[in-house]
Motif scaffolding. Structure first.
Motif, PDB file in Angstrom:
ATOM      1  N   ILE A   1       0.816  -1.213   0.000  1.00  0.00           N
ATOM      2  CA  ILE A   1       0.000   0.000   0.000  1.00  0.00           C
ATOM      3  C   ILE A   1       0.853   1.268   0.000  1.00  0.00           C
ATOM      4  CG2 ILE A   1      -1.794   1.306   1.208  1.00  0.00           C
ATOM      5  CD1 ILE A   1      -2.824  -1.199  -0.141  1.00  0.00           C
ATOM      6  N   PRO A   2       1.874   1.382   0.874  1.00  0.00           N
ATOM      7  CA  PRO A   2       2.672   2.618   0.867  1.00  0.00           C
ATOM      8  C   PRO A   2       3.349   2.882  -0.476  1.00  0.00           C
ATOM      9  CG  PRO A   2       3.020   1.441   2.914  1.00  0.00           C
ATOM     10  CD  PRO A   2       2.240   0.512   2.022  1.00  0.00           C
ATOM     11  N   LEU A   3       3.923   1.863  -1.109  1.00  0.00           N
ATOM     12  CA  LEU A   3       4.557   2.071  -2.410  1.00  0.00           C
ATOM     13  C   LEU A   3       3.524   2.554  -3.423  1.00  0.00           C
ATOM     14  CD1 LEU A   3       7.137  -0.146  -4.256  1.00  0.00           C
ATOM     15  CD2 LEU A   3       5.151   0.724  -5.454  1.00  0.00           C
ATOM     16  N   LEU A   4       2.375   1.907  -3.455  1.00  0.00           N
ATOM     17  CA  LEU A   4       1.345   2.280  -4.430  1.00  0.00           C
ATOM     18  C   LEU A   4       0.825   3.696  -4.197  1.00  0.00           C
ATOM     19  CD1 LEU A   4      -0.523  -1.114  -4.601  1.00  0.00           C
ATOM     20  CD2 LEU A   4       0.480   0.072  -6.559  1.00  0.00           C
ATOM     21  N   GLN A   5       0.655   4.066  -2.934  1.00  0.00           N
ATOM     22  CA  GLN A   5       0.190   5.421  -2.647  1.00  0.00           C
ATOM     23  C   GLN A   5       1.209   6.451  -3.129  1.00  0.00           C
ATOM     24  OE1 GLN A   5      -0.503   4.889   1.586  1.00  0.00           O
ATOM     25  NE2 GLN A   5      -2.729   4.788   1.274  1.00  0.00           N
ATOM     26  N   GLN A   6       2.487   6.162  -2.898  1.00  0.00           N
ATOM     27  CA  GLN A   6       3.527   7.082  -3.356  1.00  0.00           C
ATOM     28  C   GLN A   6       3.613   7.107  -4.882  1.00  0.00           C
ATOM     29  OE1 GLN A   6       7.324   6.589  -1.279  1.00  0.00           O
ATOM     30  NE2 GLN A   6       6.239   5.964   0.570  1.00  0.00           N
ATOM     31  N   LEU A   7       3.428   5.949  -5.509  1.00  0.00           N
ATOM     32  CA  LEU A   7       3.452   5.874  -6.969  1.00  0.00           C
ATOM     33  C   LEU A   7       2.318   6.690  -7.573  1.00  0.00           C
ATOM     34  CD1 LEU A   7       4.408   4.707  -9.689  1.00  0.00           C
ATOM     35  CD2 LEU A   7       3.046   2.644  -9.177  1.00  0.00           C
ATOM     36  N   VAL A   8       1.114   6.493  -7.074  1.00  0.00           N
ATOM     37  CA  VAL A   8      -0.042   7.243  -7.577  1.00  0.00           C
ATOM     38  C   VAL A   8       0.167   8.740  -7.376  1.00  0.00           C
ATOM     39  CG1 VAL A   8      -2.482   7.733  -7.132  1.00  0.00           C
ATOM     40  CG2 VAL A   8      -1.713   5.361  -7.387  1.00  0.00           C
ATOM     41  N   ALA A   9       0.695   9.124  -6.216  1.00  0.00           N
ATOM     42  CA  ALA A   9       0.928  10.543  -5.942  1.00  0.00           C
ATOM     43  C   ALA A   9       1.962  11.123  -6.906  1.00  0.00           C
ATOM     44  CB  ALA A   9       1.387  10.733  -4.497  1.00  0.00           C
ATOM     45  N   ALA A  10       3.017  10.348  -7.202  1.00  0.00           N
ATOM     46  CA  ALA A  10       4.054  10.827  -8.119  1.00  0.00           C
ATOM     47  C   ALA A  10       3.500  10.994  -9.528  1.00  0.00           C
ATOM     48  CB  ALA A  10       5.232   9.860  -8.113  1.00  0.00           C
ATOM     49  N   LEU A  11       2.714  10.038  -9.984  1.00  0.00           N
ATOM     50  CA  LEU A  11       2.139  10.117 -11.328  1.00  0.00           C
ATOM     51  C   LEU A  11       1.144  11.270 -11.432  1.00  0.00           C
ATOM     52  CD1 LEU A  11       1.588   6.285 -11.900  1.00  0.00           C
ATOM     53  CD2 LEU A  11       3.333   7.710 -12.994  1.00  0.00           C
ATOM     54  N   LYS A  12       0.296  11.424 -10.423  1.00  0.00           N
ATOM     55  CA  LYS A  12      -0.653  12.540 -10.423  1.00  0.00           C
ATOM     56  C   LYS A  12       0.085  13.877 -10.401  1.00  0.00           C
ATOM     57  CE  LYS A  12      -4.774  10.540  -8.264  1.00  0.00           C
ATOM     58  NZ  LYS A  12      -5.648  10.559  -7.049  1.00  0.00           N
ATOM     59  N   GLY A  13       1.131  13.954  -9.578  1.00  0.00           N
ATOM     60  CA  GLY A  13       1.885  15.198  -9.463  1.00  0.00           C
ATOM     61  C   GLY A  13       2.506  15.604 -10.785  1.00  0.00           C
ATOM     62  N   ALA A  14       3.051  14.640 -11.508  1.00  0.00           N
ATOM     63  CA  ALA A  14       3.665  14.946 -12.802  1.00  0.00           C
ATOM     64  C   ALA A  14       2.636  15.449 -13.798  1.00  0.00           C
ATOM     65  CB  ALA A  14       4.373  13.712 -13.344  1.00  0.00           C
ATOM     66  N   ARG A  15       1.479  14.814 -13.833  1.00  0.00           N
ATOM     67  CA  ARG A  15       0.436  15.254 -14.771  1.00  0.00           C
ATOM     68  C   ARG A  15      -0.100  16.627 -14.386  1.00  0.00           C
ATOM     69  NH1 ARG A  15       0.297  15.003 -18.910  1.00  0.00           N
ATOM     70  NH2 ARG A  15      -1.837  14.568 -19.531  1.00  0.00           N
ATOM     71  N   GLU A  16      -0.219  16.881 -13.080  1.00  0.00           N
ATOM     72  CA  GLU A  16      -0.706  18.186 -12.635  1.00  0.00           C
ATOM     73  C   GLU A  16       0.275  19.292 -12.998  1.00  0.00           C
ATOM     74  OE1 GLU A  16      -1.372  17.519  -8.513  1.00  0.00           O
ATOM     75  OE2 GLU A  16      -3.259  16.430  -8.828  1.00  0.00           O
ATOM     76  N   GLN A  17       1.559  18.950 -13.107  1.00  0.00           N
ATOM     77  CA  GLN A  17       2.577  19.912 -13.537  1.00  0.00           C
ATOM     78  C   GLN A  17       2.592  20.090 -15.054  1.00  0.00           C
ATOM     79  OE1 GLN A  17       6.559  19.225 -11.827  1.00  0.00           O
ATOM     80  NE2 GLN A  17       5.569  18.031 -10.217  1.00  0.00           N
ATOM     81  N   GLY A  18       1.793  19.294 -15.755  1.00  0.00           N
ATOM     82  CA  GLY A  18       1.735  19.400 -17.199  1.00  0.00           C
ATOM     83  C   GLY A  18       2.814  18.633 -17.927  1.00  0.00           C
ATOM     84  N   VAL A  19       3.499  17.732 -17.232  1.00  0.00           N
ATOM     85  CA  VAL A  19       4.539  16.928 -17.870  1.00  0.00           C
ATOM     86  C   VAL A  19       3.881  15.881 -18.767  1.00  0.00           C
ATOM     87  CG1 VAL A  19       6.514  15.400 -17.498  1.00  0.00           C
ATOM     88  CG2 VAL A  19       6.080  17.283 -15.917  1.00  0.00           C
ATOM     89  N   GLY A  20       4.340  15.796 -20.012  1.00  0.00           N
ATOM     90  CA  GLY A  20       3.684  14.906 -20.958  1.00  0.00           C
ATOM     91  C   GLY A  20       4.392  13.600 -21.228  1.00  0.00           C
TER      92      GLY A  20
END
Length: 217
Positions: A35-54
């Motif tokens: 669970i902790p790895l997945l939560q961090q993974l989801v947060a990292a992916l969301k963060g990148a998209r929110e920054q507009g990284v394509g």
């Protein structure tokens, strides 16, 4: 390799040159997704998209890419009753797929949800020692819907059925023959993956998105 402690991030993320590099960082457990790895993974992916990284470069520390779901922790995941771990794996796959361009660098075993994560990328590069396997049905539940859809579109229903049901171990060469991965030398994998991600990032982002949409609809 530095020792992993309770304070060590289980998923590393950095952005530069238009590329978000996300690294699974639980090598002592073959990057099995708790669970902790997945939560961090989801947060990292969301963060990148929110920054507009394509463009996403997805990789992992250690000899294994990802051993799949960490089934030692019971969170209620079962056939017909997905728990939090299962939901997070599916969310992570959807987030990877949502990037207009993405590269997964698979240096070792990619099992179950680990293979699903790599398969969600536009391009998967595999080292000679990479091994791919889907044991989900033996564990009592189906692979993610997104993975079933992508494999069917890529190789057809018969080949996808064998990949998902037979519980065989497939090498990078096996999947290269099906057009699912490109094989890279172990020493060259990281460089090739980075170079390809940078090539994607150098292309006009709006045109990349338009082309990706045309290819997937």
């Amino acid at each position: 390799m530095n020792a992993v402690t309770d304070e060590t991030p289980l998923c590393l993320s950095e952005t530069g040159g238009g590329v978000a590099t996300v690294t699974l960082n639980r090598p002592d457990a073959r990057n099995a997704m708790n669970i902790p790895l997945l939560q961090q993974l989801v947060a990292a992916l969301k963060g990148a998209r929110e920054q507009g990284v394509g463009v996403l470069l997805l990789k992992a520390e250690g000899p294994a890419f990802c051993a799949g779901a960490d089934v030692r922790s019971d969170d209620g995941t079962a056939m017909g009753r997905p728990g939090l771990r299962r939901q997070l794996i599916e969310e992570a796959c959807d987030l990877v797929e949502a990037f207009p361009a993405s590269v997964a660098a698979v240096q070792g075993p990619a099992v179950g949800g680990g293979w699903a994560l790599a398969a969600a990328a536009v391009v998967t590069l595999a080292a000679p020692g990479a091994m791919f396997r889907f044991p989900e049905l033996r564990l009592g539940f189906l692979p993610p819907d997104q993975t079933v859809r992508r494999l069917r579109a890529a190789v057809g229903p018969a080949a996808a059925f064998r990949l998902l049901v037979a519980d065989e171990r497939f090498t990078g060469d096996d999947l290269a023959r099906l057009g699912l991965v490109d094989v890279a030398g172990a020493a060259d994998l990281g460089h090739r993956a980075r170079h390809l991600a940078e090539q994607f990032a150098a292309a006009p982002s709006d045109l990349v998105q338009t082309l990706r949409t045309a290819l997937t609809t």
